[in-house]
Scaffold this motif. Structure first.
Motif, PDB file in Angstrom:
ATOM      1  N   THR A   6       0.824  -1.219   0.000  1.00 19.43           N
ATOM      2  CA  THR A   6       0.000   0.000   0.000  1.00 19.43           C
ATOM      3  C   THR A   6       0.856   1.266   0.000  1.00 19.43           C
ATOM      4  OG1 THR A   6      -0.187   0.203   2.410  1.00 19.43           O
ATOM      5  CG2 THR A   6      -1.743  -1.257   1.319  1.00 19.43           C
ATOM      6  N   HIS A   7       2.149   1.104   0.207  1.00 22.15           N
ATOM      7  CA  HIS A   7       3.070   2.243   0.266  1.00 22.15           C
ATOM      8  C   HIS A   7       3.599   2.503  -1.147  1.00 22.15           C
ATOM      9  CE1 HIS A   7       6.958   4.270   1.552  1.00 22.15           C
ATOM     10  NE2 HIS A   7       6.028   4.970   2.204  1.00 22.15           N
ATOM     11  N   ASN A  28       3.424   5.620  -3.049  1.00 20.27           N
ATOM     12  CA  ASN A  28       4.098   6.910  -3.212  1.00 20.27           C
ATOM     13  C   ASN A  28       4.886   7.265  -1.947  1.00 20.27           C
ATOM     14  OD1 ASN A  28       2.892   7.453  -5.837  1.00 20.27           O
ATOM     15  ND2 ASN A  28       0.965   7.777  -4.697  1.00 20.27           N
ATOM     16  N   ASN A  38       4.967   9.772   0.000  1.00 19.84           N
ATOM     17  CA  ASN A  38       4.255  10.383   1.127  1.00 19.84           C
ATOM     18  C   ASN A  38       3.147   9.510   1.700  1.00 19.84           C
ATOM     19  OD1 ASN A  38       5.776  12.797   1.161  1.00 19.84           O
ATOM     20  ND2 ASN A  38       4.599  13.616  -0.567  1.00 19.84           N
ATOM     21  N   ASP A  39       2.926   8.335   1.107  1.00 16.56           N
ATOM     22  CA  ASP A  39       1.889   7.437   1.637  1.00 16.56           C
ATOM     23  C   ASP A  39       2.311   6.915   3.008  1.00 16.56           C
ATOM     24  OD1 ASP A  39       0.376   7.687  -0.626  1.00 16.56           O
ATOM     25  OD2 ASP A  39       1.137   5.865  -1.579  1.00 16.56           O
ATOM     26  N   PRO A  40       1.390   6.878   3.969  1.00 15.88           N
ATOM     27  CA  PRO A  40       1.706   6.223   5.246  1.00 15.88           C
ATOM     28  C   PRO A  40       2.043   4.753   4.990  1.00 15.88           C
ATOM     29  CG  PRO A  40      -0.315   7.517   5.423  1.00 15.88           C
ATOM     30  CD  PRO A  40       0.021   7.440   3.957  1.00 15.88           C
ATOM     31  N   GLY A  41       3.015   4.228   5.718  1.00 14.19           N
ATOM     32  CA  GLY A  41       3.433   2.840   5.507  1.00 14.19           C
ATOM     33  C   GLY A  41       3.175   1.964   6.715  1.00 14.19           C
ATOM     34  N   GLY A  64       4.612   8.536   6.732  1.00 10.68           N
ATOM     35  CA  GLY A  64       4.766   8.841   5.316  1.00 10.68           C
ATOM     36  C   GLY A  64       5.941   9.780   5.122  1.00 10.68           C
TER      37      GLY A  64
END
Length: 363
Positions: free
Chosen positions: A232-233, A235, A237-240, A280
């Motif tokens: 789900t990570h 980009n 800035n996506d939360p991981g 992120g």
């Protein structure tokens, strides 16, 4: 009786980081601590043949690979006994006797056996009998050397429970000869079962998801670079998510606070790195490069020691021969006690011989 350690590996290939985290690292620590009277470490070639019977050359070649991994990781033949399982004939004898004390259904219920059967694609009646009896063979390994402690991953606990049941059964039926062992799990709970580089639950040679102790730096980087992270990570800035993320599981297992000072000084420790990843703004590749530096720094001394040992292979076989001879002395003593307890020590039992002589003279 003092505390005794027994542990080993199936020689089906070079050892990988999963082996190191699961037990090898702890073996070296225990060897150096000197808290145990004896320490036995063996190559389980008999058990490896249970599902490789048609390819004995594979096992033959890997004996030396595993021995080199043992020595390069720090096992010292002056402090522990290194031996080859098949050369201890008493193991086969004890396995046969223990088989009479356990039911087919009990072995069948063993979750470790179920997992291994599934991994190898055995179906129904195609399971080799030798492989099916693996828990009994392992129980013989442990009890023949009266091991009190078995360093292993948590997936081996069901096997140890079968061993303990067999010990209790033997001692009840015959005499209190065998010793119940305890498992010693890795101290780092998060790495008790190191996942493969693909994120699958277990690092396995057959799955091709291993980082080997003997891998060179370029190979390690190729494997780390392709390692499973958080799908789900996508980009930066996506939360991981760090849970289930193989990179962070490996960092849990191998990173130390000083690694951050050396390779990633903008963070003080792993907790700070995890927090940033969860918020992120931290890319997977940066984490992978950090992990790669840690792993290669850790593996380099082993690579150098391995190269040195590779220059004198006959001496490696000599080390294994000496260790096997030492192991056989212990095995012979235990089997003498086992035969006596089972009353099958016919030629050594002078009381039996005398009583039989008197019985027949009385006729």
């Amino acid at each position: 009786m003092g505390k005794i350690i027994l542990t080993g590996d199936r020689p089906t290939g070079k050892l990988h980081l999963g082996h190191y985290i699961g037990s090898l690292r702890r073996r070296v620590e225990l060897q150096e601590a000197g808290d145990y009277e004896k320490m036995f470490v063996f190559m389980a070639d008999v058990q490896a043949l249970t599902d490789n019977a048609d390819n004995p050359e594979k096992i033959r070649q890997n004996i030396i690979e595993v021995a080199l991994d043992y020595l390069s990781a720090g096992l010292n033949p002056e402090k522990c006994t290194l031996f080859i399982q098949s050369q201890i004939t008493e193991l086969a004898e004890l396995t046969t006797y223990l088989m009479n004390l356990v039911s087919v259904s009990r072995v069948q219920r063993n979750p470790t056996v179920k997992t291994e059967v599934k991994m190898r694609g055995f179906e129904g009646e195609s399971i080799p009998l030798g492989f099916f009896c693996y828990p009994v063979s392992q129980a013989a390994d442990i009890t023949l050397f009266k091991a009190t402690t078995v360093p292993a991953g948590e997936d081996q606990e069901p096997m140890l429970e079968v061993t303990r049941e067999l010990v209790r059964r033997f001692n009840q039926v015959y005499a209190p000869v065998l010793v119940e062992p305890n498992i010693m799990l890795p101290e780092n709970a998060t790495a008790r079962r190191l996942p493969g580089t693909d994120g699958k639950e277990k690092m396995s040679k057959s799955l091709g998801n291993c980082i080997y102790l003997s891998d060179d730096a370029d190979t390690v980087w190729q494997k780390v670079r392709s390692m499973y992270t958080d799908p789900t990570h996508i980009n930066l800035n996506d939360p991981g998510h760090v849970e289930g993320n193989a990179v962070f599981t490996y960092l849990d297992a191998f990173s130390k606070d000083e690694d951050f000072a050396n390779f990633l000084p903008e963070y003080q420790n792993l907790d700070e790195l995890k927090d940033h990843y969860r918020r992120g703004g931290l890319g997977d590749m940066k984490c992978k490069k950090f992990l790669n530096q840690i792993l290669n720094e850790f593996l380099e001394p082993m690579r150098q020691r391995r190269h040195e040992f590779e220059q004198d292979i006959p001496e490696i076989y000599n080390i294994l021969k000496k260790g096997t001879e030492q192991a056989r002395e212990t095995a012979a003593q235990t089997m003498s006690e086992v035969r006596s307890a089972m009353q099958i020590n016919y030629f050594d039992d002078q009381e039996l011989i005398q009583s039989q002589a008197e019985r027949f003279r009385a006729k």
